[in-house]
Design an enzyme around this catalytic site. Sequence first.
Site, mmCIF file in Angstrom:
data_model
loop_
_atom_site.group_PDB
_atom_site.id
_atom_site.type_symbol
_atom_site.label_atom_id
_atom_site.label_comp_id
_atom_site.label_asym_id
_atom_site.label_seq_id
_atom_site.Cartn_x
_atom_site.Cartn_y
_atom_site.Cartn_z
ATOM 1 N N HIS A 105 -10.397 -5.448 10.007
ATOM 2 C CA HIS A 105 -10.923 -4.961 8.857
ATOM 3 C C HIS A 105 -12.124 -4.236 9.083
ATOM 4 O O HIS A 105 -13.138 -4.176 8.130
ATOM 5 C CB HIS A 105 -11.451 -6.483 8.269
ATOM 6 C CG HIS A 105 -10.455 -7.153 7.623
ATOM 7 N ND1 HIS A 105 -9.529 -7.984 8.730
ATOM 8 C CD2 HIS A 105 -9.798 -7.641 6.585
ATOM 9 C CE1 HIS A 105 -8.615 -8.670 8.204
ATOM 10 N NE2 HIS A 105 -9.012 -8.575 6.780
ATOM 11 N N GLU A 113 0.863 -1.214 -0.051
ATOM 12 C CA GLU A 113 -0.090 -0.111 -0.089
ATOM 13 C C GLU A 113 0.775 1.286 -0.026
ATOM 14 O O GLU A 113 0.485 2.338 -0.724
ATOM 15 C CB GLU A 113 -0.954 -0.007 1.129
ATOM 16 C CG GLU A 113 -1.896 -0.872 0.938
ATOM 17 C CD GLU A 113 -1.672 -2.480 1.065
ATOM 18 O OE1 GLU A 113 -0.567 -2.748 1.642
ATOM 19 O OE2 GLU A 113 -2.481 -3.305 0.930
#
Lengths: 406, 352
Positions: free
Chosen positions: B149, B80
């Site tokens: 998450h 990322e």
Amino acid sequence: MKHFMRFSKISKAFKEVPSQYVYQINPIKNFEPIKQFRVIDLEGNLIAKEYNNIPKETLNQIFDLMISIEEMDNILYMSQRQGKISFYMTSFGETATTVGTTAALQPQDFIFPQYREQGSFMWRGFTIEQIVNQCIGNHLDGGKGRQMPVHYGSKDLNIVTVSSPLTTQVPQASGAGYGFRVNGENKIAATWFGEGAASEGDFHSAMNFAQTLKCQTLFLCRNNHYAISTPTDDQFRGDTIAGKAPAYGMRTLKIDGNDLLAVYNGVKYAREEIIKNKEPFFIEFITYRIGDHSTSDHSVLYRSQEEIDSWKSGNNPINRLGLFLKKQGLRQFNDEHDNQIRKDVRNRVIAALKNGSEQQSPSIQDLFTDVYDEVLPHLQDQYTQLREHLTKYKDQYPINKFKGGL
Amino acid sequence: MYRNLLKLRYAYQPQTSQLTPIKMTVREAINLAMDEELANDPNVFLIGEEVGQFQGAYKVSKGLFQKYGGDRIIDTPITEAGFTGISVGAALYGLKPIVEFMTWNFAMQAIDHIINSAAKAHYMSAGDQKASIVFRGINGATAYVAAQHSQCFASWYSNVPGLIVLAPYDCDDAKSLLKAAVRNPNPVVFLENEILYSESFELSAEARDPNYIAPIGKAKIMRKGEHVTIVAFSKMVEYSLRAAEQLFREGISCEVINLRSLRPLDRDTIIESVKKTGRVVCVEEGWPQSGIGAEIAALIMEGGAFKYLDAPIQRVTGVEIPTPYAFNLEAITFPKTEQIVDAVLNVLKGAR
């Protein structure tokens, strides 16, 4: 603190060394690829005879566990499709790496897993029931129902809990290995990661730290050719992941990950070297992910069945170990016995699923515990508010499904 | 004042006579928005993990790789920090990246690039460096995916000057706000919701027009009411509407505001509504401390609506814990219709 300034032991004063110069532009490219260490061939024939040194009992236990994991993974994958658990990750094709490695380590060594190392957990004694209860998230789960399936951990077994963000466990292992060295302990920190996870920035930091600060860390890369759908060609260039390690100054081995004897011997050697030299070691296992990435994946969408079958029948760790054991006369049992082991494991998993799904959820109090070391006042207030709400609307909530009720 | 800082572009010419509303999922609406923007401007590209050949981790970019090829739909290695940094660089150069995070939870590995490289670039460079870039991904609870998450990042990103932060609810929001985000020269954080992806809504004739983009910084009143104002965004709008329907049958009329834009916040719409009803319930999935509700409470007090309040503001938020996994625990961790109904009744206490 006695010293306020510490001068580097190595002086950086300029010194002319004629041999370090060349007088032509010749950039370096295409290093000689590192070869994979192998002991047995694809048909289980012994090639590197001096490594046929693993005790017979250990080999048989490893084989039993490898076939058990295959059966367990099958049932748990299907149980997700049936809605019994919400998610699962299988390890088909990779159990030689995880089981073989863990068998070659010492129990006091810390393991920092990624998420596909049920072999490591189970070799150390993590049970089918513990796995199933964690996947279901009932009150028997050691993790108190806090984590998604396959996020196991065990302080008793020295295995750090699985964490979702990739590669974060790798610099943690460098840190732990640093502590072990500084404290003079006969312990290493062994960390797992896939070849895809090695693209993250944390991988670079961890490797650089470990070698520069001399950490008792063992880096274990499972190169299984795919990161979800991303093949290795789209993940990196150069000589796989092992090719990067020498650049950090680290000793490196590339091992045929589907050859159990190579895995065991390689890891045993690496561990001895780490303790002896007090510096890290890097191992890359070349293997193949026979199954899907997870239950959220359908891998035939991006790879052919022929490709999968070429590994499943052509280079399968369980087949290779099984053939080796038979040919060396080391397998005490026959095929019928192996089928019985598989059947017993299947039944045990099914029973664990049935029993597990009948268990209650973790308690409502456990919603608020462990956020901090103690339940702080604001959380106590929120618990009180929640209890009032649940009491008022108790016919709209399954209160009896929580351990301890309201 | 905020509106002066943004370049609002209304490229829309009404042509609704030829288009009729059509039902589709939010996933399809986002896909359509990206398709139209990729076709409209060759500088636009989509980048992220699994966005290309795999058709998207959640299939949001389905069909785009086949249509636009690997130069415009870029699959990246797993980093990322890597692909976000690269994309910000491309944006500073003059391209228009749409960066997809598999979840905003993983964007924490790239947050330095979002904030320090993108959000602050224009100001720090005295207007020389424009980071025209859209960061998008799923935010908040997704169901059965636990702590790493499920976090809601609305309050983190809406705190930062230099960023535009949008949170769509239905298809109209998703399509027209994403198009507006792509065309806006400022960096935009676009917070989607995985559960909403599969839900169907009618895409209005207006939003079907490929030239229509929504105004940034404008909330939408989903339901007019007289007694209580409910302020929500993203998935919580659905529960707020259900609560309003349930309460209506008991004679309580709720006005439901869908914020859509978290930065800049549509202060005017909120304050006008509060002046009308005098009672407010703020709903969010995220944690209470320093959340969106906290900001709304402050702006109501400061914005001249304080004397119109007949009761203190009520917040409905997620429980202040890392999200647990066990089904029954997660079910009581996030607000649903019941909690919103409760809060409205609370705020009305003493009124009848």
